[in-house]
Scaffold this motif. Structure first.
Motif, PDB file in Angstrom:
ATOM      1  N   ARG A 403       0.942  -0.752   0.031  1.00  0.00           N
ATOM      2  CA  ARG A 403       0.114  -0.240  -0.074  1.00  0.00           C
ATOM      3  C   ARG A 403       0.886   1.194   0.115  1.00  0.00           C
ATOM      4  NH1 ARG A 403      -3.045   3.065   4.340  1.00  0.00           N
ATOM      5  NH2 ARG A 403      -4.765   3.480   3.076  1.00  0.00           N
ATOM      6  N   ASP A 404       0.549   1.998  -0.950  1.00  0.00           N
ATOM      7  CA  ASP A 404       1.432   3.254  -0.866  1.00  0.00           C
ATOM      8  C   ASP A 404       0.223   4.908  -0.873  1.00  0.00           C
ATOM      9  OD1 ASP A 404       2.636   5.842  -1.748  1.00  0.00           O
ATOM     10  OD2 ASP A 404       3.490   4.397  -3.542  1.00  0.00           O
ATOM     11  N   THR A 405       0.737   5.546  -0.132  1.00  0.00           N
ATOM     12  CA  THR A 405      -0.410   6.226   0.449  1.00  0.00           C
ATOM     13  C   THR A 405       0.893   7.842  -0.182  1.00  0.00           C
ATOM     14  OG1 THR A 405      -0.174   6.557   2.376  1.00  0.00           O
ATOM     15  CG2 THR A 405      -2.160   5.561   1.515  1.00  0.00           C
ATOM     16  N   SER A 406       2.061   7.649  -0.068  1.00  0.00           N
ATOM     17  CA  SER A 406       2.885   8.601   0.039  1.00  0.00           C
ATOM     18  C   SER A 406       2.058   9.788  -0.989  1.00  0.00           C
ATOM     19  CB  SER A 406       4.629   8.386  -0.531  1.00  0.00           C
ATOM     20  OG  SER A 406       4.380   7.428  -1.594  1.00  0.00           O
ATOM     21  N   ASN A 407       2.772  11.004  -0.579  1.00  0.00           N
ATOM     22  CA  ASN A 407       2.536  12.001  -1.758  1.00  0.00           C
ATOM     23  C   ASN A 407       3.344  12.567  -2.858  1.00  0.00           C
ATOM     24  OD1 ASN A 407       4.211  13.094   0.022  1.00  0.00           O
ATOM     25  ND2 ASN A 407       3.557  15.219   0.123  1.00  0.00           N
ATOM     26  N   ASN A 408       4.558  11.319  -3.019  1.00  0.00           N
ATOM     27  CA  ASN A 408       5.315  11.712  -3.886  1.00  0.00           C
ATOM     28  C   ASN A 408       6.092  11.018  -4.251  1.00  0.00           C
ATOM     29  OD1 ASN A 408       8.303  12.869  -4.919  1.00  0.00           O
ATOM     30  ND2 ASN A 408       6.722  14.493  -5.223  1.00  0.00           N
ATOM     31  N   ARG A 409       6.172   9.952  -5.100  1.00  0.00           N
ATOM     32  CA  ARG A 409       7.370   9.280  -5.184  1.00  0.00           C
ATOM     33  C   ARG A 409       8.763   8.915  -4.863  1.00  0.00           C
ATOM     34  NH1 ARG A 409       6.780   5.791 -11.772  1.00  0.00           N
ATOM     35  NH2 ARG A 409       7.962   3.939 -10.453  1.00  0.00           N
ATOM     36  N   HIS A 411      10.295  12.080  -3.126  1.00  0.00           N
ATOM     37  CA  HIS A 411      10.794  13.087  -2.083  1.00  0.00           C
ATOM     38  C   HIS A 411       8.513  13.031  -1.472  1.00  0.00           C
ATOM     39  CE1 HIS A 411      14.112  13.930  -4.255  1.00  0.00           C
ATOM     40  NE2 HIS A 411      14.059  14.136  -5.751  1.00  0.00           N
ATOM     41  N   PRO A 412       9.049  11.741  -0.840  1.00  0.00           N
ATOM     42  CA  PRO A 412       7.939  12.238   0.326  1.00  0.00           C
ATOM     43  C   PRO A 412       7.618  13.133   1.365  1.00  0.00           C
ATOM     44  CG  PRO A 412       8.664  10.007   0.741  1.00  0.00           C
ATOM     45  CD  PRO A 412       9.332  10.974  -0.898  1.00  0.00           C
ATOM     46  N   THR A 413       6.644  13.736   1.432  1.00  0.00           N
ATOM     47  CA  THR A 413       6.729  14.263   2.558  1.00  0.00           C
ATOM     48  C   THR A 413       5.307  13.796   3.832  1.00  0.00           C
ATOM     49  OG1 THR A 413       5.584  16.250   1.677  1.00  0.00           O
ATOM     50  CG2 THR A 413       8.298  16.045   1.285  1.00  0.00           C
ATOM     51  N   SER A 414       4.518  13.141   3.004  1.00  0.00           N
ATOM     52  CA  SER A 414       3.258  12.435   4.187  1.00  0.00           C
ATOM     53  C   SER A 414       2.902  11.166   3.008  1.00  0.00           C
ATOM     54  CB  SER A 414       2.185  13.303   3.511  1.00  0.00           C
ATOM     55  OG  SER A 414       1.585  13.707   2.724  1.00  0.00           O
ATOM     56  N   GLY A 415       2.314  10.805   4.088  1.00  0.00           N
ATOM     57  CA  GLY A 415       1.811   9.300   3.513  1.00  0.00           C
ATOM     58  C   GLY A 415       2.922   8.296   3.594  1.00  0.00           C
ATOM     59  N   SER A 416       2.147   7.300   3.669  1.00  0.00           N
ATOM     60  CA  SER A 416       3.152   5.919   4.070  1.00  0.00           C
ATOM     61  C   SER A 416       3.161   5.163   3.053  1.00  0.00           C
ATOM     62  CB  SER A 416       2.441   5.240   5.331  1.00  0.00           C
ATOM     63  OG  SER A 416       0.966   4.223   4.762  1.00  0.00           O
ATOM     64  N   ILE A 417       4.292   3.727   2.832  1.00  0.00           N
ATOM     65  CA  ILE A 417       4.879   2.624   1.999  1.00  0.00           C
ATOM     66  C   ILE A 417       4.898   1.888   3.153  1.00  0.00           C
ATOM     67  CG2 ILE A 417       6.107   1.740   0.129  1.00  0.00           C
ATOM     68  CD1 ILE A 417       7.404   4.479  -0.742  1.00  0.00           C
ATOM     69  N   ASN A 418       3.859   0.302   2.541  1.00  0.00           N
ATOM     70  CA  ASN A 418       3.649  -0.935   3.431  1.00  0.00           C
ATOM     71  C   ASN A 418       4.160  -1.476   2.564  1.00  0.00           C
ATOM     72  OD1 ASN A 418       3.350   0.250   6.406  1.00  0.00           O
ATOM     73  ND2 ASN A 418       1.724   0.650   5.378  1.00  0.00           N
ATOM     74  N   TYR A 445       5.768   9.068   6.882  1.00  0.00           N
ATOM     75  CA  TYR A 445       6.362  10.261   5.975  1.00  0.00           C
ATOM     76  C   TYR A 445       5.462  10.709   6.842  1.00  0.00           C
ATOM     77  CZ  TYR A 445       8.288   7.414   2.757  1.00  0.00           C
ATOM     78  OH  TYR A 445       9.475   6.067   2.348  1.00  0.00           O
ATOM     79  N   TYR A 446       6.571  12.421   7.411  1.00  0.00           N
ATOM     80  CA  TYR A 446       6.044  13.353   8.200  1.00  0.00           C
ATOM     81  C   TYR A 446       6.648  14.771   7.632  1.00  0.00           C
ATOM     82  CZ  TYR A 446       4.337   9.352  11.108  1.00  0.00           C
ATOM     83  OH  TYR A 446       3.582   8.283  11.593  1.00  0.00           O
ATOM     84  N   HIS A 447       5.574  15.651   7.683  1.00  0.00           N
ATOM     85  CA  HIS A 447       6.063  17.610   7.193  1.00  0.00           C
ATOM     86  C   HIS A 447       7.085  17.921   9.073  1.00  0.00           C
ATOM     87  CE1 HIS A 447       3.968  18.597   3.660  1.00  0.00           C
ATOM     88  NE2 HIS A 447       2.788  17.832   4.050  1.00  0.00           N
ATOM     89  N   GLY A 448       7.244  18.290   8.603  1.00  0.00           N
ATOM     90  CA  GLY A 448       8.506  18.827   9.352  1.00  0.00           C
ATOM     91  C   GLY A 448       8.778  20.186   9.063  1.00  0.00           C
ATOM     92  N   PHE A 449       9.885  20.683   9.785  1.00  0.00           N
ATOM     93  CA  PHE A 449       9.669  22.347  10.043  1.00  0.00           C
ATOM     94  C   PHE A 449       9.799  23.324   8.740  1.00  0.00           C
ATOM     95  CE2 PHE A 449      12.663  26.257  10.584  1.00  0.00           C
ATOM     96  CZ  PHE A 449      11.255  26.812  11.124  1.00  0.00           C
ATOM     97  N   LYS A 450       8.581  23.650   8.575  1.00  0.00           N
ATOM     98  CA  LYS A 450       8.485  24.732   7.343  1.00  0.00           C
ATOM     99  C   LYS A 450       8.850  23.217   6.264  1.00  0.00           C
ATOM    100  CE  LYS A 450      11.130  29.126   7.985  1.00  0.00           C
ATOM    101  NZ  LYS A 450      12.230  29.907   7.855  1.00  0.00           N
ATOM    102  N   ASP A 451       9.120  23.335   5.379  1.00  0.00           N
ATOM    103  CA  ASP A 451       9.321  22.054   3.951  1.00  0.00           C
ATOM    104  C   ASP A 451      10.808  21.164   5.043  1.00  0.00           C
ATOM    105  OD1 ASP A 451      11.969  23.726   3.882  1.00  0.00           O
ATOM    106  OD2 ASP A 451      12.176  23.725   2.043  1.00  0.00           O
ATOM    107  N   GLU A 509      15.032   9.686   9.575  1.00  0.00           N
ATOM    108  CA  GLU A 509      15.790  10.572   8.680  1.00  0.00           C
ATOM    109  C   GLU A 509      15.017  11.228   9.181  1.00  0.00           C
ATOM    110  OE1 GLU A 509      17.664   8.238   5.215  1.00  0.00           O
ATOM    111  OE2 GLU A 509      16.834  10.142   4.725  1.00  0.00           O
ATOM    112  N   TYR A 510      16.031  13.403   9.736  1.00  0.00           N
ATOM    113  CA  TYR A 510      15.545  13.890   9.489  1.00  0.00           C
ATOM    114  C   TYR A 510      16.072  15.140   7.821  1.00  0.00           C
ATOM    115  CZ  TYR A 510      13.284  18.712  10.600  1.00  0.00           C
ATOM    116  OH  TYR A 510      11.890  19.927  10.836  1.00  0.00           O
ATOM    117  N   ARG A 511      14.711  15.532   6.677  1.00  0.00           N
ATOM    118  CA  ARG A 511      15.469  16.064   5.810  1.00  0.00           C
ATOM    119  C   ARG A 511      15.330  16.762   5.473  1.00  0.00           C
ATOM    120  NH1 ARG A 511      13.338  10.720   2.370  1.00  0.00           N
ATOM    121  NH2 ARG A 511      14.207   9.309   3.181  1.00  0.00           N
TER     122      ARG A 511
END
Length: 580
Positions: A403-409, A411-418, A445-451, A509-511
């Motif tokens: 299951r892939d609900t990540s928002n970007n293939r 550089h994802p910043t939200s969602g998940s891949i299982n 994947y989670y949004h961090g500070f700013k982008d 990781e914090y990107r």
């Protein structure tokens, strides 16, 4: 008697003028309230009505207070009309609230060509009781809640076409859900329109749901075929309450020729040539050839058809020939290099499941062998000799769920891949290797500070080997290096004392993107391998941590990480593509 009726009639008229704001205060008889009664109610109790009245026996009549009482009684929701009359009573006034009750609710009818919710669900949300006087206030409040829920659930055009109550007490509600009149595609110069439309989980004639349109947008974004995707929803002059959807596209580059080289702490000096096309002839098929050379040499050819013969089934195959240099510790001669060879192929068939899940079944056929790449001093291990027991044939079936609900293939910043898989080798399939492997790879994947973005992964591998040796042999789990536990080499976890039959790995990781080309990374890894499942312990995990840099280039993303192990010894890792 006639006088009493006449007085009452005049007072009613005066009261009506008062509540329209046209009468002076002195037109109301100023007298003591000696009684308060209700007339016209057959179902709603006097107690419930009078409980809404603030005027009490013994008070002087007051224009503002009576106006407030009238509004309070009407606001109960049970009445279509409310008036106030007065009678002389025991030296004062009897204040009479005359009410006209709403019809008794006998039934509820829900209509509409295609109701958004099942009738029972709407009845439940209305929360109205049959065989009781219809409470219009409660009905309007719950109708508003239903309208808000329809909007929240994505039915942005849904509205009430008609709401009325018949004299027989039948509440009729007609819902106009809003339909999709048509779906069009523009701007696609290469990609076939059917490739675009099949990614949209909504078709012409269906009820419009903005969540489905957004889901289709995400599906198209993950394909990586287009630079820009702009879906537009516009109302049409045709059927009532309908709109058309147009998907305006700007084609992107889908074919790639990549080549390069570098040094990997895990694989030494490496080079590669990668030729791929992820939208073959505009039909959405993916084909690729890769040649990697150095300490690891790989030839591979892959093909993937996401919609086999325009069905929901996917099909893929791969063939490969791989040779890797590894180091092992022998009993008497120190560390020696050996070649780990494998060649074979696989075919797979997949199908979507509810809630964005997908399942696939893969058959793998592989020939494996290990050969000494150098000789020992005592001539026990000679270069070119086959390592005893390493020449094996593998045949396996793997059942996977993903299951892939990540928002970007990329550089994802939200969602998940299982990904969850069960691989069965040997047995009725044949081959020299017999085992069952259970693998779980979960990424979030989670949004961090700013982008900025947080990336987390847990990888778990369990196995049940059924070979005489009690191990997985060449199929054992690898740990260490740029793709798993940084700060360690893969050979740090090779051991003659036990087999790597089970694995547990955590990555955080914090990107921090600096611009479109460079991204900085702070990471922490923890993992280990064990022979037996009952020996897996969290306090036995090896820790790695460090800093990294990602650089986007025409040949892909380059990764440079520097990690430290638990002894604070550092190691440089170089690789290609995202870690996870």
């Amino acid at each position: 008697m006639k006088k009493k009726i006449l007085v009452r009639t005049l007072i009613i008229l005066s009261c009506a003028l008062i509540f329209t704001g046209l009468a002076a205060a002195q037109e109301i008889p100023i007298d003591e309230v000696t009684k308060i009664t209700v007339e016209g109610n057959d179902y709603v109790s006097d107690f419930e009505i009078l409980n809404a009245v603030k005027t009490e026996v013994g008070d002087q009549t007051d224009q503002n207070e009576l106006r407030s009482d009238l509004q309070n009684v009407f606001s109960l929701g049970y009445f279509s009309d409310v008036n106030i009359a007065f009678e002389n009573y025991q030296g004062g006034l009897n204040v009479i609230f005359e009410v006209v009750e709403n019809p008794v609710l006998k039934g509820i009818e829900i209509s509409g060509n295609q109701p958004i919710y099942e009738r029972d669900k709407i009845i439940e949300m209305l929360d109205l009781n049959l065989e009781t006087v219809l409470n219009v206030k409660k009905m309007n409040k719950n109708l508003k809640k239903i309208q808000e829920k329809m909007q929240d659930d994505g039915y942005i055009l849904a509205r009430y076409k008609d709401v009325n109550v018949s004299d027989e007490g039948i509440l009729k509600i007609e819902i106009s859900p809003g339909y999709l009149y048509s779906v069009g595609v523009s701007g696609n110069t290469k990609t076939d329109s059917k490739v675009v439309l099949r990614e949209m989980p909504i078709e012409a004639g269906e009820v419009i749901n903005i969540n489905k349109i957004q889901k289709g947008f995400q599906n198209l974004s993950r394909l990586g075929y287009f630079k820009n995707i702009n879906p537009k929803l516009q109302r049409v002059d045709g059927p009532e309450n309908s709109a058309k959807l147009n998907i305006d596209l700007e084609e992107g580059k889908t074919g790639n020729l990549q080549f390069g080289g570098g040094y990997s702490s895990n694989d030494g000096w490496i080079g590669f040539v990668d030729v791929s096309e992820k939208n073959l002839f505009g039909n959405g098929q993916n084909i690729g050839f890769k040649w990697q050379f150095g300490d690891t040499t790989t030839y591979s050819l892959n093909f993937y058809e996401p919609y086999l013969w325009d069905s929901l089934y996917s099909f893929g195959f791969s063939v490969y020939d791989r040779e890797t240099v590894r180091t092992t510790s022998t009993d008497s001669s120190g560390d020696l290099d050996y070649l780990k060879k494998s060649k074979g192929g696989s075919i797979s068939l997949g199908h979507p499941l509810p809630n964005d899940w997908r399942t696939s079944l893969r058959y793998r056929l592989e020939d494996k062998e290990e050969i000494w790449d150098e000789s020992s001093d005592d001539d026990k291990y000679q270069e070119g000799d086959l390592i005893d027991g390493s020449d094996k044939d593998l045949q396996s079936l793997t059942l996977s769920f993903s299951r892939d609900t990540s928002n970007n293939r990329f550089h994802p910043t939200s969602g998940s891949i299982n990904n969850l898989s069960i691989e069965e080798a040997g047995g009725f399939l044949g081959g020299d290797m017999e085992f069952t492997k259970y693998n779980l790879d979960s990424r979030r994947y989670y949004h961090g500070f700013k982008d900025h973005a947080w990336a987390l992964r847990m990888k778990l591998g369990l196995s049940d080997p059924r070979n005489q040796s009690g191990g997985l042999g060449s199929e054992e789990y690898d740990l260490g290096g740029s793709d798993s536990l940084r700060g360690y080499e893969q050979s740090d976890f090779d051991s003659n004392e036990h087999d790597n039959n089970n694995l547990l790995l955590f990555n955080v990781e914090y990107r921090v993107p600096f611009n479109d080309s460079f991204t900085g990374v702070i990471f922490t890894d923890a993992g280990n391998v064990w022979e037996d499942q009952d020996k897996i312990k969290l306090d036995d995990l090896k820790l790695g941590y460090g800093l990294g840099m990602r650089m986007n280039t025409p040949v892909g993303q380059l990764r440079l990480d520097y990690g430290w192990d638990e002894d604070s010894e550092g190691m440089l890792h170089f690789s290609i593509g995202n870690t996870f």
